[in-house]
Write an enzyme that holds these catalytic residues in place. Structure first.
Site, PDB file in Angstrom:
ATOM      1  N   TYR A  21       0.853  -1.097  -0.027  1.00 52.66           N
ATOM      2  CA  TYR A  21      -0.079   0.221  -0.078  1.00 52.66           C
ATOM      3  C   TYR A  21       0.799   1.305  -0.114  1.00 52.66           C
ATOM      4  O   TYR A  21       1.645   1.265   0.831  1.00 52.66           O
ATOM      5  CB  TYR A  21      -0.843  -0.003   1.350  1.00 52.66           C
ATOM      6  CG  TYR A  21      -2.305  -0.197   0.723  1.00 52.66           C
ATOM      7  CD1 TYR A  21      -3.092   0.695   0.225  1.00 52.66           C
ATOM      8  CD2 TYR A  21      -3.103  -1.327   1.152  1.00 52.66           C
ATOM      9  CE1 TYR A  21      -4.236   0.648  -0.396  1.00 52.66           C
ATOM     10  CE2 TYR A  21      -4.279  -1.509   0.805  1.00 52.66           C
ATOM     11  CZ  TYR A  21      -5.191  -0.480   0.090  1.00 52.66           C
ATOM     12  OH  TYR A  21      -5.997  -0.800  -0.073  1.00 52.66           O
ATOM     13  N   GLU A  40      -0.553   4.719  -0.540  1.00 51.57           N
ATOM     14  CA  GLU A  40      -1.328   6.103  -0.943  1.00 51.57           C
ATOM     15  C   GLU A  40      -0.590   7.475  -0.763  1.00 51.57           C
ATOM     16  O   GLU A  40       0.122   7.409   0.209  1.00 51.57           O
ATOM     17  CB  GLU A  40      -2.670   6.233  -0.070  1.00 51.57           C
ATOM     18  CG  GLU A  40      -3.727   4.929  -0.213  1.00 51.57           C
ATOM     19  CD  GLU A  40      -4.778   5.026   0.748  1.00 51.57           C
ATOM     20  OE1 GLU A  40      -4.631   5.655   1.737  1.00 51.57           O
ATOM     21  OE2 GLU A  40      -5.767   4.479   0.552  1.00 51.57           O
ATOM     22  N   ASP A  79      -6.388  12.746 -25.413  1.00 54.46           N
ATOM     23  CA  ASP A  79      -6.692  11.371 -25.234  1.00 54.46           C
ATOM     24  C   ASP A  79      -5.844  10.417 -26.222  1.00 54.46           C
ATOM     25  O   ASP A  79      -6.377  10.323 -26.947  1.00 54.46           O
ATOM     26  CB  ASP A  79      -7.844  10.753 -24.681  1.00 54.46           C
ATOM     27  CG  ASP A  79      -8.063   9.284 -24.492  1.00 54.46           C
ATOM     28  OD1 ASP A  79      -6.930   8.642 -24.333  1.00 54.46           O
ATOM     29  OD2 ASP A  79      -9.066   8.726 -24.148  1.00 54.46           O
ATOM     30  N   THR A 136      -3.903   5.337 -22.035  1.00 56.54           N
ATOM     31  CA  THR A 136      -3.646   4.202 -21.607  1.00 56.54           C
ATOM     32  C   THR A 136      -2.010   3.643 -21.645  1.00 56.54           C
ATOM     33  O   THR A 136      -1.428   4.159 -22.611  1.00 56.54           O
ATOM     34  CB  THR A 136      -4.558   3.065 -22.249  1.00 56.54           C
ATOM     35  OG1 THR A 136      -4.151   3.126 -23.374  1.00 56.54           O
ATOM     36  CG2 THR A 136      -6.009   3.278 -21.843  1.00 56.54           C
ATOM     37  N   LYS A 153      -1.791  -0.395 -24.926  1.00 54.63           N
ATOM     38  CA  LYS A 153      -2.220  -0.449 -26.451  1.00 54.63           C
ATOM     39  C   LYS A 153      -0.847  -0.226 -27.276  1.00 54.63           C
ATOM     40  O   LYS A 153      -0.033  -1.237 -27.150  1.00 54.63           O
ATOM     41  CB  LYS A 153      -3.293   0.590 -26.812  1.00 54.63           C
ATOM     42  CG  LYS A 153      -4.460   0.584 -26.109  1.00 54.63           C
ATOM     43  CD  LYS A 153      -5.659   1.447 -26.374  1.00 54.63           C
ATOM     44  CE  LYS A 153      -6.896   1.178 -25.988  1.00 54.63           C
ATOM     45  NZ  LYS A 153      -7.362   1.552 -24.710  1.00 54.63           N
ATOM     46  N   ARG A 205      -1.627  -3.150 -18.264  1.00 55.76           N
ATOM     47  CA  ARG A 205      -2.803  -2.233 -18.301  1.00 55.76           C
ATOM     48  C   ARG A 205      -2.979  -1.057 -17.334  1.00 55.76           C
ATOM     49  O   ARG A 205      -2.811  -1.616 -16.168  1.00 55.76           O
ATOM     50  CB  ARG A 205      -3.908  -3.501 -18.116  1.00 55.76           C
ATOM     51  CG  ARG A 205      -5.295  -3.000 -18.352  1.00 55.76           C
ATOM     52  CD  ARG A 205      -6.023  -4.210 -18.661  1.00 55.76           C
ATOM     53  NE  ARG A 205      -5.714  -4.831 -19.729  1.00 55.76           N
ATOM     54  CZ  ARG A 205      -6.278  -4.602 -20.788  1.00 55.76           C
ATOM     55  NH1 ARG A 205      -7.259  -3.807 -20.764  1.00 55.76           N
ATOM     56  NH2 ARG A 205      -6.153  -5.287 -22.116  1.00 55.76           N
TER      57      ARG A 205
HETATM   58  N1  PLP Z   1      -9.536   6.342 -24.095  1.00 53.86           N
HETATM   59  C1  PLP Z   1      -9.486   5.774 -25.439  1.00 53.86           C
HETATM   60  C2  PLP Z   1      -9.151   6.644 -26.868  1.00 53.86           C
HETATM   61  C3  PLP Z   1      -9.569   4.293 -25.703  1.00 53.86           C
HETATM   62  O1  PLP Z   1      -9.780   3.801 -26.981  1.00 53.86           O
HETATM   63  C4  PLP Z   1      -9.708   3.688 -24.448  1.00 53.86           C
HETATM   64  C5  PLP Z   1     -10.111   2.028 -24.538  1.00 53.86           C
HETATM   65  O2  PLP Z   1     -10.139   1.485 -25.468  1.00 53.86           O
HETATM   66  C6  PLP Z   1      -9.719   4.179 -23.375  1.00 53.86           C
HETATM   67  C7  PLP Z   1      -9.565   5.554 -23.185  1.00 53.86           C
HETATM   68  C8  PLP Z   1     -10.182   3.350 -21.970  1.00 53.86           C
HETATM   69  O3  PLP Z   1      -9.180   2.651 -21.531  1.00 53.86           O
HETATM   70  P1  PLP Z   1      -9.595   1.500 -20.422  1.00 53.86           P
HETATM   71  O4  PLP Z   1     -10.242   0.672 -21.163  1.00 53.86           O
HETATM   72  O5  PLP Z   1      -8.271   1.188 -20.117  1.00 53.86           O
HETATM   73  O6  PLP Z   1     -10.372   2.183 -19.205  1.00 53.86           O
END
Ligand code: PLP
Length: 439
Positions: free
Chosen positions: A51, A53, A206, A232, A235, A241
């Protein structure tokens, strides 16, 4: 202290089956990849026991000297991987995944019911960018904030920036988010910056799908124009993950992003960080600085182009007419087919991809397209020649789907599924042939 096979043969057996499935199939889901053994070793380590935090040096638990060292190393590597100056940019490596990272950003800089604009889900955006239907606010983003999506120009398949500009001037969002789950082209960050500035909005990117490509500088750099960048880590970046949030260190629109984002992650929305994931992420980010990683990302793009060219040669319609990144979006509607049926047949032949909405679809349940990505099979060593062969195999699957559809009167999706999953499915030999070629 038993090995998994001894302690729990049932779970061991399921993992073994899943591993076989992963390596047996042609893995073409654009958001998936095969991470390295080194990353998996870190993720499967004792780091999961701790842990911690808080942030390095400011924890709510004792015994964190090595966890502090690890998280600091991970932060440094994250900034280095994206060529960022630590005086101008900071990063939080604790988000549990992409959706929580995005929600943490919204809660950091917005108040409940503030307005946001993201790419509409049926046009390639992600749920967490504010998706709602006329009947229902589907994602937490649209429940707690007021969402007005922007869309593609359906004739070109490109983001309609003129429409975004016009809508933003009326809707006056406080935050505009770029990035997508099914968009085969780059975003026009300078244009989006201008639009955001004109209405006094934060500009967020994002980059979940393309973060590996950004790190390798094979696509445009969102950090030049955006205030905040989320991602993320599993990918195209090929890590464990998880998620990350990058933020400008200087205040933006009067907000200290560093304090606001760190507080939104903890204690705002999360508790203890997943240190095993942070360990795996640090390993992945070290690799992201290697020439090997850059070569891999270049191949992801060239393989995807080869796939796109072959599909177009075979007569398929691709959204936006091609690709600049790691994915293609095939519009199946000109064939009178939908993505659900094609996904099912290809799945039977161990070709794994996903049905996907294309702009203008009538139903989200039976979308008109399929999304195909190159990162995973590029990791497995495929080059352009193999991706041309992949396009041919997909084409075979589509032809079988067309034949199967003709066997079902009315061809309602349910009838179709019943037919293809029955032992008497008359095209089973063809599917098996396709499967043998895949294996
Ligand atoms: N943002 C985008 C552009 C995504 O394609 C995805 C998932 O495919 C996410 C966020 C969300 O990620 P997670 O599935 O890890 O929550």
């Amino acid at each position: 202290d038993y090995e998994l096979g001894e302690a729990d043969p049932e779970v061991r057996g399921i993992i073994d089956k899943e591993k076989k499935r992963q390596f047996r199939s042609l893995e073409l889901i654009a958001s998936e990849n095969f991470t390295s053994r080194a990353v998996m070793e870190a993720v499967g380590s004792c780091l999961t026991n701790k842990y911690s935090e808080g942030l390095p040096g400011k924890r709510y638990y004792g015994g964190n000297e090595y966890i502090d060292e690890l998280e600091t190393l991970c932060q440094e590597r994250a900034l280095a991987a994206f060529n960022l100056d630590g005086k101008q940019w900071g990063v939080n490596v604790q988000p549990l995944s992409g959706s929580p990272a995005n929600f943490e950003v919204y809660t950091a800089v917005l108040s409940p019911h503030d307005r946001i604009m993201g790419l509409d889900l049926p046009h390639g955006g992600h749920l967490s960018h504010g998706f709602m239907t006329p009947k229902r606010r589907v994602s937490g983003t649209s429940i707690y904030f007021e969402s007005m999506p922007y869309r593609l120009d359906e004739s070109s398949g490109l983001v309609d920036y003129d429409m975004l500009e016009k809508t933003a001037s009326l809707f006056r969002p406080k935050l505009i988010i770029a990035g997508a789950s099914a968009y085969p082209r780059d975003f026009d960050y300078p244009r989006m910056r201008k639009i955001a500035d004109a209405v006094g909005a934060f500009l967020v990117m994002d980059m979940a799908h393309i973060s590996g490509l950004v790190a390798a500088t094979v696509v445009a750099n969102p950090f030049e124009y955006c205030d905040i960048v989320t991602t993320t880590t599993h990918k195209s970046l090929r890590g464990p993950r998880g998620g990350m949030i990058f933020f400008k260190k200087d205040p933006v629109l009067g907000v200290d992003l560093e304090a606001a984002i760190n507080n939104a992650v903890f204690p705002g929305l999360q508790g203890g960080p997943h240190n095993h994931t942070i360990g795996g992420l640090a390993v992945c980010l070290k690799h992201a600085k290697s020439p090997d990683f850059k070569a891999y990302q270049n191949k992801v793009v060239s393989n995807c182009r080869a796939l796109a060219s072959r599909l177009m040669e075979l007569g398929y319609k691709l959204v936006s007419g091609g690709t600049d990144n790691h994915l293609v979006l095939v519009d199946l509607r000109p064939l009178g087919l939908d993505g659900a049926r094609v996904e099912k047949i290809l799945d039977m032949a161990s070709i794994t991809l996903n049905k996907n909405s294309v702009a203008g679809d009538k139903s989200a349940l039976v979308p008109g397209g399929i999304r195909i990505g190159s990162p995973a099979m590029t990791t497995r060593g495929f080059s352009e020649k193999e991706f041309v062969a992949v396009a041919d195999l997909i084409n075979e699957g589509v032809q079988i789907t067309l034949e199967a559809k003709n066997l079902v009167s009315g061809s309602k999706l349910q009838d179709f599924m019943k037919l293809v999953t029955s032992p008497e499915f008359p095209l089973i030999e063809k599917v098996l042939n396709l499967q043998r070629r895949v294996e």
